[in-house]
Design an enzyme around this catalytic site. Structure first.
Site, short mmCIF file in Angstrom:
data_model
loop_
_atom_site.label_atom_id
_atom_site.label_comp_id
_atom_site.label_asym_id
_atom_site.label_seq_id
_atom_site.Cartn_x
_atom_site.Cartn_y
_atom_site.Cartn_z
N GLU A 363 0.63 -1.84 0.22
CA GLU A 363 0.00 -0.11 -0.23
C GLU A 363 1.10 1.46 -0.19
O GLU A 363 0.80 2.60 0.94
CB GLU A 363 -1.37 0.10 1.00
CG GLU A 363 -1.89 -0.96 0.87
CD GLU A 363 -3.55 -1.11 1.47
OE1 GLU A 363 -4.11 -0.21 2.00
OE2 GLU A 363 -3.43 -2.92 1.39
N1 CAA Z 1 -6.24 11.59 -4.20
C1 CAA Z 1 -6.71 12.58 -5.33
N2 CAA Z 1 -6.24 12.16 -6.47
C2 CAA Z 1 -4.41 11.96 -6.10
C3 CAA Z 1 -4.64 11.71 -5.47
C4 CAA Z 1 -4.92 11.08 -4.04
N3 CAA Z 1 -4.13 11.12 -2.43
N4 CAA Z 1 -3.24 11.14 -5.38
C5 CAA Z 1 -2.76 11.46 -6.78
N5 CAA Z 1 -4.26 12.23 -6.84
C6 CAA Z 1 -4.03 12.42 -8.55
C7 CAA Z 1 -3.13 13.88 -8.97
O1 CAA Z 1 -4.04 14.43 -9.21
C8 CAA Z 1 -3.11 13.93 -10.40
O2 CAA Z 1 -4.53 14.24 -10.74
P1 CAA Z 1 -4.53 15.03 -12.03
O3 CAA Z 1 -3.45 14.94 -13.24
O4 CAA Z 1 -5.63 15.37 -12.20
O5 CAA Z 1 -4.14 16.56 -11.38
C9 CAA Z 1 -2.98 11.98 -10.64
O6 CAA Z 1 -3.73 11.67 -9.68
C10 CAA Z 1 -1.58 11.77 -10.78
O7 CAA Z 1 -1.23 11.96 -9.51
P2 CAA Z 1 0.75 12.21 -9.77
O8 CAA Z 1 1.04 13.93 -10.72
O9 CAA Z 1 0.73 12.79 -8.35
O10 CAA Z 1 1.01 11.18 -10.24
P3 CAA Z 1 2.36 10.20 -10.05
O11 CAA Z 1 2.97 8.89 -10.74
O12 CAA Z 1 3.73 11.57 -9.28
O13 CAA Z 1 2.57 9.89 -8.46
C11 CAA Z 1 1.87 8.40 -6.72
C12 CAA Z 1 1.44 9.24 -7.73
C13 CAA Z 1 1.86 9.06 -5.00
C14 CAA Z 1 3.61 8.02 -6.55
C15 CAA Z 1 1.07 6.75 -6.81
O14 CAA Z 1 1.61 6.36 -7.47
C16 CAA Z 1 1.23 5.90 -5.47
O15 CAA Z 1 0.62 6.03 -4.71
N6 CAA Z 1 2.24 4.81 -5.91
C17 CAA Z 1 1.87 3.68 -4.79
C18 CAA Z 1 1.06 2.65 -5.11
C19 CAA Z 1 0.90 1.53 -4.30
O16 CAA Z 1 0.83 2.28 -2.90
N7 CAA Z 1 0.97 0.57 -4.44
C20 CAA Z 1 0.55 -0.19 -3.04
C21 CAA Z 1 -0.40 -0.96 -4.33
S1 CAA Z 1 -2.03 -1.44 -3.23
C22 CAA Z 1 -1.51 -2.80 -2.36
O17 CAA Z 1 -0.50 -3.34 -2.12
C23 CAA Z 1 -2.71 -3.58 -1.53
C24 CAA Z 1 -2.33 -5.23 -1.02
O18 CAA Z 1 -2.26 -5.93 -1.72
C25 CAA Z 1 -2.24 -4.94 0.67
#
Ligand code: CAA
Length: 379
Positions: A363
């Site tokens: 996550e």
């Molecule tokens: N809420 C709403 N929108 C969001 C957001 C949030 N918290 N975070 C990002 N966004 C939106 C941004 O506003 C943007 O939208 P717009 O273009 O419309 O403005 C869009 O999403 C893209 O955002 P970023 O430019 O920030 O994207 P990024 O690629 O630079 O980074 C990140 C995003 C935070 C790194 C994201 O990719 C991330 O969280 N990565 C980790 C993924 C993760 O947690 N994976 C876990 C897998 S699930 C798991 O483990 C479950 C299980 O089985 C236990």
């Protein structure tokens, strides 16, 4: 500022504590060793209403607050993080996602059985080449009119083999990058959907982690969650709450290891007195207790913010970053306090140490939490 739990929250915490002690503890070492999914225990957690804790009663849930949820996660994780991750994923990622963003049809058909514990769900975002970089989805969902054609592979999916309902993130319009991503509800048994072998993991070995393969799976249009292109925001919003659940899991793992170390230190004698009377051990315990309390404050605050309807992006990531580090640090120290006994399975702390590591990975890794936090504070 009130640092007091309500009567109801105290009762729920006690119920979870009793459940962990009486239902999870027996067999936890064997389940870890044999990588056995705690199926019976999860069914009972469902009967207790712990699989749909924050879902409204209208949709089969318990209608409780996020603080109650983290209390339950903390107590279950003290004993069995393989069981608590099922609670976390079902509550935070699957049920929350469906209740907050699903259509009425989707809630009736999928949320009710998930929230009432008759079924469990999985959240499918990670891929062989898209873990932290979640916008780079290679799984595709081609729009074919009244259905989508799903193709691709998902990796490290918790509940991958045991779930009935899967929330799958896939790319529909590659040219739009993250704005072209969608989230779909996929049922086990849909033609072309298959589950890979169970992963052989370092920790949370009882949990059920698999790869999933989608080969021309026809997903009805009514199973898309939200508007076309909403999938990435859906994943991000859902993961925000998930991070609070995993932070609570990390807190519980740390607290469980600390409680074992404390009890052991009081009864184990060396150099003519209990080892807790040696300052070197007493100071370790003092540090562990302080770190755990600080983590607890961050986790409860993040849950409280969620309950107030306030933003918890920053607080949730801080809670996860810190609590997962505390889980690692405290479990390593707990093994050390136990000496040679800590290295053998019967004493539980080595398992907690192995289980702690995943809280810094799933996550969102610790580095992803640092990214989210730094963006929030520098904005
Ligand atoms: N809420 C709403 N929108 C969001 C957001 C949030 N918290 N975070 C990002 N966004 C939106 C941004 O506003 C943007 O939208 P717009 O273009 O419309 O403005 C869009 O999403 C893209 O955002 P970023 O430019 O920030 O994207 P990024 O690629 O630079 O980074 C990140 C995003 C935070 C790194 C994201 O990719 C991330 O969280 N990565 C980790 C993924 C993760 O947690 N994976 C876990 C897998 S699930 C798991 O483990 C479950 C299980 O089985 C236990």
């Amino acid at each position: 500022m009130l640092f007091q739990l309500s009567e109801e929250q105290l009762m729920i915490r006690q119920a979870a504590r009793d459940f962990a002690e009486h239902e999870l503890k027996p067999g936890v070492i064997e389940r870890d060793e044999k990588q056995k999914f705690p199926a019976e225990q999860v069914a009972k957690l469902g009967e207790l209403g712990f699989l749909g804790m924050m879902v409204s009663e209208q949709y089969g849930g318990s209608g409780l607050d996020a603080l109650s949820y983290v209390l339950v996660m903390e107590e279950l994780s003290k004993i069995d993080a393989s069981a608590s991750v099922v609670v976390s994923v079902n509550n935070s990622l699957v049920c929350y996602g469906l209740e907050a963003y699903g259509s009425e049809f989707q809630k009736e058909k999928y949320l009710v059985p998930l929230a009432s514990g008759q079924q469990i769900g999985a959240f499918c975002l990670s891929e062989p080449e898209a873990g932290s970089d979640a916008t780079s989805q290679h799984t595709t969902a081609e729009d074919k009119g009244d259905y989508y054609l799903l193709n691709g592979t998902k990796n490290w999916i918790t509940n991958g083999g045991t779930a009935s309902t899967y929330l799958v993130i896939a790319q529909t319009h590659p040219e739009l990058k993250h704005k072209g991503i969608n989230a779909f509800i996929v049922e086990k048994g849909m033609e072309g959907f298959s589950v890979g072998p169970k992963e052989n993991k370092m920790g949370i070995r009882g949990s059920d982690t698999h790869s999933l393969m989608f080969d021309d799976v026809k997903v009805p249009k009514e199973n898309r969650i939200g508007e076309d292109g909403f999938g990435f925001k859906f994943a991000m919003k859902t993961l925000e709450g998930g991070r609070i659940g995993i932070a609570a899991q990390a807190l519980g793992i740390a607290a469980g290891a600390y409680e074992l170390a404390l009890a052991y230190a009081k009864q184990r004698k060396s150099f003519g007195k209990p080892i807790s009377d040696h300052q070197v051990i007493a100071f370790k315990l003092a540090d562990m207790a302080t770190q755990i309390e600080a983590a607890r404050m961050l986790v409860y605050k993040a849950a409280w913010l969620k309950d107030q309807g306030l933003s918890y992006t920053l607080a949730g990531s801080m809670a996860k970053l810190y609590a997962s580090k505390v889980a690692m640090d405290v479990t390593v120290e707990a093994v050390q306090v136990h000496g040679g006994y800590g290295f053998v399975k019967e004493y539980h702390v080595e398992r907690l140490m192995r289980d702690a590591k995943i809280t810094q990975i799933y996550e969102g890794t610790s580095e992803i939490q640092q990214l989210v936090i730094s963006r929030e504070i520098l904005r």
